[in-house]
Design an enzyme around this catalytic site. Structure first.
Site, short mmCIF file in Angstrom:
data_model
loop_
_atom_site.label_atom_id
_atom_site.label_comp_id
_atom_site.label_asym_id
_atom_site.label_seq_id
_atom_site.Cartn_x
_atom_site.Cartn_y
_atom_site.Cartn_z
CE LYS A 154 -2.99 -2.41 3.23
NZ LYS A 154 -3.33 -2.46 4.66
N GLY A 155 2.14 1.10 0.32
CA GLY A 155 3.00 2.25 0.58
C GLY A 155 3.12 3.25 -0.55
CD GLU A 211 8.44 -1.16 -3.54
OE1 GLU A 211 7.84 -0.46 -2.70
OE2 GLU A 211 8.70 -2.36 -3.36
CG ASP A 212 6.82 2.29 0.11
OD1 ASP A 212 7.52 1.42 -0.45
OD2 ASP A 212 6.24 2.09 1.19
CG ASP A 271 15.22 -0.99 4.29
OD1 ASP A 271 16.39 -0.62 4.42
OD2 ASP A 271 14.55 -1.38 5.26
CE LYS A 286 14.98 2.76 5.08
NZ LYS A 286 14.46 2.61 6.47
CG PHE A 317 11.07 2.74 10.48
CD1 PHE A 317 11.15 1.56 9.74
CD2 PHE A 317 9.81 3.27 10.75
CE1 PHE A 317 10.02 0.92 9.29
CE2 PHE A 317 8.66 2.62 10.30
CZ PHE A 317 8.77 1.45 9.58
CB VAL A 318 11.14 7.60 6.85
CG1 VAL A 318 12.50 8.20 7.10
CG2 VAL A 318 11.19 6.65 5.65
CG ASP A 354 2.92 0.91 7.14
OD1 ASP A 354 3.79 0.76 6.26
OD2 ASP A 354 2.52 -0.04 7.85
NE ARG A 371 -0.54 2.12 4.84
CZ ARG A 371 0.48 1.31 4.55
NH1 ARG A 371 1.49 1.78 3.86
NH2 ARG A 371 0.49 0.06 4.93
P1 IMP Z 1 12.97 -4.00 1.43
O1 IMP Z 1 12.44 -5.32 0.96
O2 IMP Z 1 13.79 -4.17 2.68
O3 IMP Z 1 13.70 -3.22 0.38
O4 IMP Z 1 11.75 -3.15 1.95
C1 IMP Z 1 10.79 -2.64 1.11
C2 IMP Z 1 9.52 -2.36 1.85
O5 IMP Z 1 9.72 -2.25 3.26
C3 IMP Z 1 8.95 -1.03 1.44
O6 IMP Z 1 8.11 -1.15 0.33
C4 IMP Z 1 8.22 -0.58 2.70
O7 IMP Z 1 6.92 -1.08 2.71
C5 IMP Z 1 9.01 -1.19 3.83
N1 IMP Z 1 9.96 -0.25 4.44
C6 IMP Z 1 11.30 -0.25 4.34
N2 IMP Z 1 11.87 0.77 5.03
C7 IMP Z 1 10.84 1.45 5.57
C8 IMP Z 1 10.75 2.65 6.38
O8 IMP Z 1 11.75 3.31 6.73
N3 IMP Z 1 9.50 3.03 6.72
C9 IMP Z 1 8.37 2.37 6.35
N4 IMP Z 1 8.41 1.26 5.58
C10 IMP Z 1 9.63 0.80 5.20
#
Ligand code: IMP
Length: 181
Positions: free
Chosen positions: A48-49, A105-106, A109, A137, A158-159, A165, A171
């Protein structure tokens, strides 16, 4: 990026204010409009992000572009931690074969979610596949994956806000900020 006084008690710091976000999205929209001129663009939002970013980004794309919109949903987070395992909760409805896919994507990470999603989407044989993320990030990467379109690179914190969210909350905040711990 300008640090500002927090506007919400859940924030310890505002990283990106509304005007900064808006201006950068306009730039991304102009670039995407020019890159995809004459092609069949299928924008795929990751629920949903990305919904707030996607809605604003779509409105900056040129009216002359041939754009289709679809969504996918995955789950990999519990609270503030990636579980590592990416589960597909909702798959595409439209057929991406032969289309130019832009995954929106939002935040990227560790890169685990994106790596899993791009692998799934590539199996549908799109003409091309690129990624547009509002936030990146880069210090947190576990998989070397780099989106083509990046709104902002941010530090390893963490944002929340602007679609992002913490356990489904915050959100609706119009800014992106660091969550108070
Ligand atoms: P990844 O698989 O670790 O790259 O994470 C991707 C997903 O994790 C994103 O689409 C977000 O939903 C969530 N996420 C990662 N970092 C944050 C953050 O700082 N705040 C909120 N959601 C995050």
């Amino acid at each position: 990026m300008s640090a500002q006084t927090p506007t919400h008690p859940a924030l310890s710091k505002v990283l990106l204010d509304e005007n900064t976000i808006k201006a950068r999205i306009r730039e991304l929209g102009a670039q995407i409009t020019s890159d995809y001129a004459g092609r069949r663009l299928m924008v795929v939002g990751v629920l949903k992000g990305s919904v707030i970013f996607l809605a604003d980004l779509l409105r900056t794309l040129g009216a002359e572009l041939d754009v289709e919109v679809d969504f996918v949903a995955v789950s990999s987070y519990a609270g503030k931690n990636s579980t590592g395992a990416v589960r597909t909760l909702l798959d595409l409805r439209a057929d991406p074969e032969g289309k130019d896919l832009l995954l929106v994507e939002d935040i990227v990470d560790t890169g685990l979610t994106l790596a899993s999603l791009t692998e799934t989407l590539r199996a549908h044989r799109p003409n091309s596949l690129e990624v547009c993320t509002l936030l990146d990030k880069p210090d947190c990467r576990k998989i070397p994956i780099q989106p083509k379109y990046v709104g902002f690179r941010i530090p390893n914190e963490f944002v929340i806000g602007y679609g992002l969210d913490y356990d489904e909350r915050y959100r609706q905040l119009p800014v992106v900020g660091v969550m108070r711990t």
